[in-house]
Design a protein around this motif. Structure first.
Motif: not given
Ligand SMILES: O=C(CO)[C@H](O)[C@H](O)COP(=O)(O)O
Length: 257
Positions: A6-29
């Motif tokens: 679940a998106i809400k349970d994802l652990p943070h990545l090392d870099d907040p920019l990577e978190d922002s890319k991942r959340i955009a991609a996961y939500r889009a899918v």
């Protein structure tokens, strides 16, 4: 088999920019993929689309979706994209066999309010355009830096990528400057990784043409496209249906055409 995280349970990545890319991609899918309807999926290039392929790989591991996703045929936009498809256990296909794509996901270098795009920062623009314009639905995934403050060219300062046939590059440089008014045109170089120009997946060169802020991207695209030697431009016009911009705080802005 394991259920999709679940998106809400994802652990943070090392870099907040990577978190922002991942959340955009996961939500889009999650919000656009219909596993029972979509069969042919376009997978773009760049660092954000990595998370699109990762999410599809998670769907493949989930018993609710596996029977559908294992039958997906994924169409790449270049070498990197091809590897992403394979690494995530998805089936690779080619556009010659599947010229009509159900849905495609790709990144962008800049996105304006009308969802016109600059793409090609990763030199994959020709195949990206082939795939996105062959798709019934084209979804852009990007981090917050890609949202244009106004005109294309306000954020992305490296210029409009233009793929050219190698023997025509001098002529196209000349025409971009003298006929179309580019302030500067550079032949993209391989940098420390390669002496000499970047060679695309189609064995062409990339020119980066600086037009400053672009008030009419459609007209500029058409003008560049008319030059002899130009294969394709990185201006993607009237093609994207939605853009997902991931923010550093974990929120996502969705812009729809
Ligand atoms: O057009 C592209 C490659 O040619 C990429 O989609 C674009 O550069 C965005 O990449 P990233 O997701 O790494 O920001």
């Amino acid at each position: 088999m394991s259920p999709i995280p679940a998106i809400k349970d994802l652990p943070h990545l090392d870099d907040p920019l990577e978190d922002s890319k991942r959340i955009a991609a996961y939500r889009a899918v999650d919000e656009n993929l219909d596993v029972e309807v979509h069969k042919i999926i376009g997978i773009g290039s760049g660092s954000t689309v990595i998370y699109v392929a990762e999410r599809l790989g998670q769907y493949l591991q989930d018993e609710r979706f596996s029977q559908f996703v294992s039958k997906f045929i994924c169409i790449p936009t270049g070498f990197q994209s091809r590897n992403l498809i394979l690494e995530n256990g998805l089936q690779l296909g080619c556009i010659e066999q599947h010229p009509v794509i159900d849905i495609a996901f790709d990144g962008a270098d800049e996105v304006d309010v009308n969802l016109q795009l600059i793409k090609g920062g990763g030199a994959c623009l020709f195949q990206e355009k082939l795939v996105s314009t062959s798709s019934k639905v084209f979804i852009v995934v990007a981090d917050y830096r890609k949202k244009s403050s106004q005109y294309l060219g306000s954020n992305w300062k490296k210029g409009v990528p233009v793929e050219v046939v190698p023997s025509a590059y001098v002529r196209v440089c000349h025409d971009l400057k003298n006929l179309l008014g580019a302030k500067q045109v550079v032949v993209r170089q391989g940098g420390s990784a390669k002496a000499g120009p970047v060679v695309t997946d189609n064995n062409n060169f990339i020119l980066d043409a600086d037009f400053g802020e672009i008030q009419d991207p459609k007209m500029l695209h058409e003008n560049i496209k008319s030059l002899v030697g130009v294969v394709e431009t990185g201006l993607f016009i009237d093609n994207a249906e939605k853009a997902y911009f991931g923010n550093a705080d974990g929120s996502v802005e969705v812009v729809t055409n």
